[in-house]
Design an enzyme around this catalytic site. Structure first.
Site, PDB file in Angstrom:
ATOM      1  N   ARG A 125      34.935  42.362  56.485  1.00 46.45           N
ATOM      2  CA  ARG A 125      34.697  40.956  56.401  1.00 46.45           C
ATOM      3  C   ARG A 125      33.600  40.124  55.005  1.00 46.45           C
ATOM      4  O   ARG A 125      33.477  39.589  54.531  1.00 46.45           O
ATOM      5  CB  ARG A 125      33.989  40.460  57.346  1.00 46.45           C
ATOM      6  CG  ARG A 125      35.175  40.425  58.948  1.00 46.45           C
ATOM      7  CD  ARG A 125      34.988  39.903  59.803  1.00 46.45           C
ATOM      8  NE  ARG A 125      34.519  41.344  60.515  1.00 46.45           N
ATOM      9  CZ  ARG A 125      33.989  41.092  61.890  1.00 46.45           C
ATOM     10  NH1 ARG A 125      33.602  40.639  62.514  1.00 46.45           N
ATOM     11  NH2 ARG A 125      33.798  42.620  62.479  1.00 46.45           N
ATOM     12  N   ASP A 159      31.502  43.557  48.842  1.00 41.84           N
ATOM     13  CA  ASP A 159      30.211  43.234  48.720  1.00 41.84           C
ATOM     14  C   ASP A 159      29.100  43.847  48.672  1.00 41.84           C
ATOM     15  O   ASP A 159      28.343  43.329  47.817  1.00 41.84           O
ATOM     16  CB  ASP A 159      29.682  42.632  50.421  1.00 41.84           C
ATOM     17  CG  ASP A 159      30.248  43.230  51.672  1.00 41.84           C
ATOM     18  OD1 ASP A 159      30.350  45.344  51.417  1.00 41.84           O
ATOM     19  OD2 ASP A 159      29.782  43.399  52.945  1.00 41.84           O
ATOM     20  N   ASP A 163      27.133  51.079  48.792  1.00 42.83           N
ATOM     21  CA  ASP A 163      25.343  50.956  49.393  1.00 42.83           C
ATOM     22  C   ASP A 163      25.095  52.818  49.260  1.00 42.83           C
ATOM     23  O   ASP A 163      25.089  53.263  47.973  1.00 42.83           O
ATOM     24  CB  ASP A 163      25.211  50.902  50.839  1.00 42.83           C
ATOM     25  CG  ASP A 163      23.856  51.384  51.413  1.00 42.83           C
ATOM     26  OD1 ASP A 163      23.093  51.430  50.755  1.00 42.83           O
ATOM     27  OD2 ASP A 163      23.783  51.714  53.227  1.00 42.83           O
ATOM     28  N   PHE A 188      17.515  45.825  53.133  1.00 42.66           N
ATOM     29  CA  PHE A 188      18.741  45.152  53.350  1.00 42.66           C
ATOM     30  C   PHE A 188      18.640  43.964  53.539  1.00 42.66           C
ATOM     31  O   PHE A 188      18.252  43.004  53.841  1.00 42.66           O
ATOM     32  CB  PHE A 188      18.599  45.739  55.461  1.00 42.66           C
ATOM     33  CG  PHE A 188      20.213  45.752  56.596  1.00 42.66           C
ATOM     34  CD1 PHE A 188      20.889  46.904  55.914  1.00 42.66           C
ATOM     35  CD2 PHE A 188      20.279  44.625  56.526  1.00 42.66           C
ATOM     36  CE1 PHE A 188      22.200  46.861  56.839  1.00 42.66           C
ATOM     37  CE2 PHE A 188      21.790  44.976  57.495  1.00 42.66           C
ATOM     38  CZ  PHE A 188      21.994  45.380  57.482  1.00 42.66           C
ATOM     39  N   VAL A 189      20.357  43.996  53.376  1.00 42.47           N
ATOM     40  CA  VAL A 189      20.299  42.148  52.381  1.00 42.47           C
ATOM     41  C   VAL A 189      21.766  41.402  53.513  1.00 42.47           C
ATOM     42  O   VAL A 189      21.939  42.727  53.821  1.00 42.47           O
ATOM     43  CB  VAL A 189      20.357  42.084  51.061  1.00 42.47           C
ATOM     44  CG1 VAL A 189      19.660  42.586  50.357  1.00 42.47           C
ATOM     45  CG2 VAL A 189      21.559  42.869  51.178  1.00 42.47           C
TER      46      VAL A 189
HETATM   47  P1  IMP Z   1      29.006  52.183  51.788  1.00 41.74           P
HETATM   48  O1  IMP Z   1      30.212  52.310  52.172  1.00 41.74           O
HETATM   49  O2  IMP Z   1      27.753  53.234  52.216  1.00 41.74           O
HETATM   50  O3  IMP Z   1      28.800  52.243  50.383  1.00 41.74           O
HETATM   51  O4  IMP Z   1      28.529  51.049  52.299  1.00 41.74           O
HETATM   52  C1  IMP Z   1      29.527  50.169  52.230  1.00 41.74           C
HETATM   53  C2  IMP Z   1      29.122  48.658  53.202  1.00 41.74           C
HETATM   54  O5  IMP Z   1      28.174  48.590  54.220  1.00 41.74           O
HETATM   55  C3  IMP Z   1      29.104  47.672  52.867  1.00 41.74           C
HETATM   56  O6  IMP Z   1      30.197  46.851  52.623  1.00 41.74           O
HETATM   57  C4  IMP Z   1      28.588  47.016  53.453  1.00 41.74           C
HETATM   58  O7  IMP Z   1      29.674  45.840  54.988  1.00 41.74           O
HETATM   59  C5  IMP Z   1      27.739  47.393  54.278  1.00 41.74           C
HETATM   60  N1  IMP Z   1      26.367  47.649  53.767  1.00 41.74           N
HETATM   61  C6  IMP Z   1      24.981  47.855  52.998  1.00 41.74           C
HETATM   62  N2  IMP Z   1      23.976  47.759  52.710  1.00 41.74           N
HETATM   63  C7  IMP Z   1      24.376  46.386  53.497  1.00 41.74           C
HETATM   64  C8  IMP Z   1      22.812  45.835  54.029  1.00 41.74           C
HETATM   65  O8  IMP Z   1      21.906  45.557  52.988  1.00 41.74           O
HETATM   66  N3  IMP Z   1      23.285  44.434  54.693  1.00 41.74           N
HETATM   67  C9  IMP Z   1      24.630  44.201  55.385  1.00 41.74           C
HETATM   68  N4  IMP Z   1      25.413  44.948  55.172  1.00 41.74           N
HETATM   69  C10 IMP Z   1      25.891  46.381  54.628  1.00 41.74           C
HETATM   70 MG    MG Z   2      31.770  45.902  53.712  1.00 45.43          MG
END
Ligand code: IMP
Ligand code: MG
Length: 181
Positions: free
Chosen positions: A45, A102, A105, A154-155
């Site tokens: 979302r 969005d 990470d 964390f944002v």
């Molecule tokens: P990844 O698979 O670890 O790259 O995570 C990606 C997803 O984790 C993003 O699309 C976000 O939904 C969530 N995410 C990563 N960092 C943050 C953060 O700082 N705040 C909130 N959601 C996050």
């Molecule tokens: Mg996400």
């Protein structure tokens, strides 16, 4: 564990986000110039605010579709296991596709979702992430376009949540915990 108390410190203003989106949109227009119809795919979302602002700056024929992938649950740590909760409505074979995320990470979500979309044989696939936390990366992926590189914080805001809250903030803020040990 009970929800901790926190405050939100502004990190990227609404104005800075809007200015960056104008630049990103013109790069995208150049890349997809002459496309029959660009399919802009929002990853739910967290990308819902970003995609809404982004598409209004893209002067090309477009379609919008959405995909939901599970990631964090309600916590702050990635499960590293990505599952599709809601798939696209339309076919993308032979089409031009822009995936809108969005935050990148650890990179697991972007890698999984781009792999899935590629297996459906689009003519062209590019990816855009509003935010990138390069120091957190566990798998080697990078979005074609990035709004802002940010440190390991964390944002929330501008569509992005902490335990489903704060998506409605117009800016990106960082979460700072105020509980004493
Ligand atoms: P990844 O698979 O670890 O790259 O995570 C990606 C997803 O984790 C993003 O699309 C976000 O939904 C969530 N995410 C990563 N960092 C943050 C953060 O700082 N705040 C909130 N959601 C996050
Ligand atoms: Mg996400």
């Amino acid at each position: 564990m009970a929800q901790q108390n926190y405050v939100i410190d502004q990190m990227i203003s609404a104005k800075a986000i809007a200015a960056r989106i104008e630049d990103l949109a013109s790069e995208i227009e150049q890349s997809f110039q002459g496309t029959d119809k660009l399919i802009v795919v929002g990853l739910l979302r967290g990308s819902f605010v970003f995609i809404a602002d982004l598409v209004r700056e893209i002067d090309l024929p477009i379609e919008v579709d959405f995909l939901e992938a599970s990631s964090y649950g309600d916590g702050m740590e990635s499960t590293r296991e990505v599952r599709i909760m809601k798939d696209l409505r339309g076919k993308i074979e032979g089409r031009d596709v822009l995936l809108v995320e969005d935050i990148v990470d650890t990179g697991h979500t972007l890698r999984f979702v781009t792999g899935l979309l590629k297996s459906r044989k689009p003519r062209k696939l590019e990816t855009i992430a509003l935010l990138d936390k390069p120091t957190r990366r566990e798998v080697d992926v990078k979005a074609s376009y990035t709004g802002f590189e940010i440190p390991d914080e964390f944002v929330v805001g501008y569509g992005i949540d902490y335990a489903q809250r704060n998506r409605n903030l117009p800016y990106i803020g960082k979460v700072r915990f105020t509980d004493q040990a």
